[in-house]
Design a protein around this motif. Structure first.
Motif, PDB file in Angstrom:
ATOM      1  N   GLN A 180     -99.403  28.668 -31.854  1.00 56.44           N
ATOM      2  CA  GLN A 180     -98.790  28.868 -30.541  1.00 56.44           C
ATOM      3  C   GLN A 180     -97.918  30.124 -30.485  1.00 56.44           C
ATOM      4  OE1 GLN A 180     -99.635  27.078 -27.908  1.00 56.44           O
ATOM      5  NE2 GLN A 180    -100.950  25.801 -29.167  1.00 56.44           N
ATOM      6  N   SER A 181     -97.348  30.537 -31.612  1.00 57.92           N
ATOM      7  CA  SER A 181     -96.395  31.644 -31.582  1.00 57.92           C
ATOM      8  C   SER A 181     -96.963  32.970 -32.091  1.00 57.92           C
ATOM      9  CB  SER A 181     -95.153  31.286 -32.406  1.00 57.92           C
ATOM     10  OG  SER A 181     -95.496  31.128 -33.770  1.00 57.92           O
TER      11      SER A 181
ATOM     12  N   SER B  42     -95.659  17.966 -40.813  1.00 61.50           N
ATOM     13  CA  SER B  42     -97.027  17.868 -41.318  1.00 61.50           C
ATOM     14  C   SER B  42     -97.680  19.248 -41.274  1.00 61.50           C
ATOM     15  CB  SER B  42     -97.835  16.891 -40.462  1.00 61.50           C
ATOM     16  OG  SER B  42     -98.074  17.451 -39.181  1.00 61.50           O
ATOM     17  N   SER B  43     -98.703  19.414 -42.085  1.00 62.32           N
ATOM     18  CA  SER B  43     -99.408  20.698 -42.075  1.00 62.32           C
ATOM     19  C   SER B  43    -100.017  20.966 -40.704  1.00 62.32           C
ATOM     20  CB  SER B  43    -100.462  20.745 -43.171  1.00 62.32           C
ATOM     21  OG  SER B  43    -101.439  19.758 -42.960  1.00 62.32           O
ATOM     22  N   SER B  44    -100.405  19.917 -40.020  1.00 64.06           N
ATOM     23  CA  SER B  44    -100.978  20.071 -38.687  1.00 64.06           C
ATOM     24  C   SER B  44     -99.939  20.626 -37.709  1.00 64.06           C
ATOM     25  CB  SER B  44    -101.503  18.726 -38.186  1.00 64.06           C
ATOM     26  OG  SER B  44    -101.959  18.845 -36.864  1.00 64.06           O
ATOM     27  N   SER B  45     -98.712  20.116 -37.769  1.00 77.29           N
ATOM     28  CA  SER B  45     -97.689  20.605 -36.847  1.00 77.29           C
ATOM     29  C   SER B  45     -97.277  22.032 -37.189  1.00 77.29           C
ATOM     30  CB  SER B  45     -96.481  19.664 -36.823  1.00 77.29           C
ATOM     31  OG  SER B  45     -95.865  19.610 -38.078  1.00 77.29           O
ATOM     32  N   ILE B  46     -97.261  22.369 -38.474  1.00 78.70           N
ATOM     33  CA  ILE B  46     -96.938  23.737 -38.890  1.00 78.70           C
ATOM     34  C   ILE B  46     -98.021  24.700 -38.389  1.00 78.70           C
ATOM     35  CG2 ILE B  46     -96.721  25.281 -40.879  1.00 78.70           C
ATOM     36  CD1 ILE B  46     -95.456  22.849 -42.357  1.00 78.70           C
ATOM     37  N   HIS B  47     -99.278  24.294 -38.557  1.00 82.51           N
ATOM     38  CA  HIS B  47    -100.397  25.118 -38.097  1.00 82.51           C
ATOM     39  C   HIS B  47    -100.323  25.296 -36.583  1.00 82.51           C
ATOM     40  CE1 HIS B  47    -104.412  26.841 -37.966  1.00 82.51           C
ATOM     41  NE2 HIS B  47    -104.671  26.018 -36.976  1.00 82.51           N
TER      42      HIS B  47
END
Length: 85
Positions: free
Chosen positions: A14-15, A4-9
């Motif tokens: 985080q990195s 999902s775009s949320s998990s990609i964001h």
């Protein structure tokens, strides 16, 4: 696998860390932030303002992550002053 775009964001957030590069910004900087932003808290904007030399911070009360829609008139007024200073 579908992300999902949320998990990609979230993974990017985080990195990726550019805090060490902020003091190298040498152009006039206006940081505009909603006081009620729950995605990037006001502390995030305050950190930017402290780390970017001579940055100005406009913290907009009663505005959240959609600060530009929620307080467009106030932002346009402040942008006008910032750009003509």
């Amino acid at each position: 696998m579908h992300l999902s775009s949320s998990s990609i964001h979230d993974a990017a957030y985080q990195s990726f860390d550019s805090n060490d590069r902020l003091p190298a910004i040498s152009v006039p900087t206006l940081i505009i932030h909603g006081e009620a932003d729950w995605i990037f808290t006001p502390a995030h904007a305050e950190t930017l303002a402290q780390r970017i030399p001579d940055a100005q911070l406009l913290m907009v009360p009663d505005a959240g992550h959609g600060v530009f829609l929620q307080a467009h008139e106030r932002i346009i007024e402040r942008l006008d002053r910032f750009l003509t200073a």
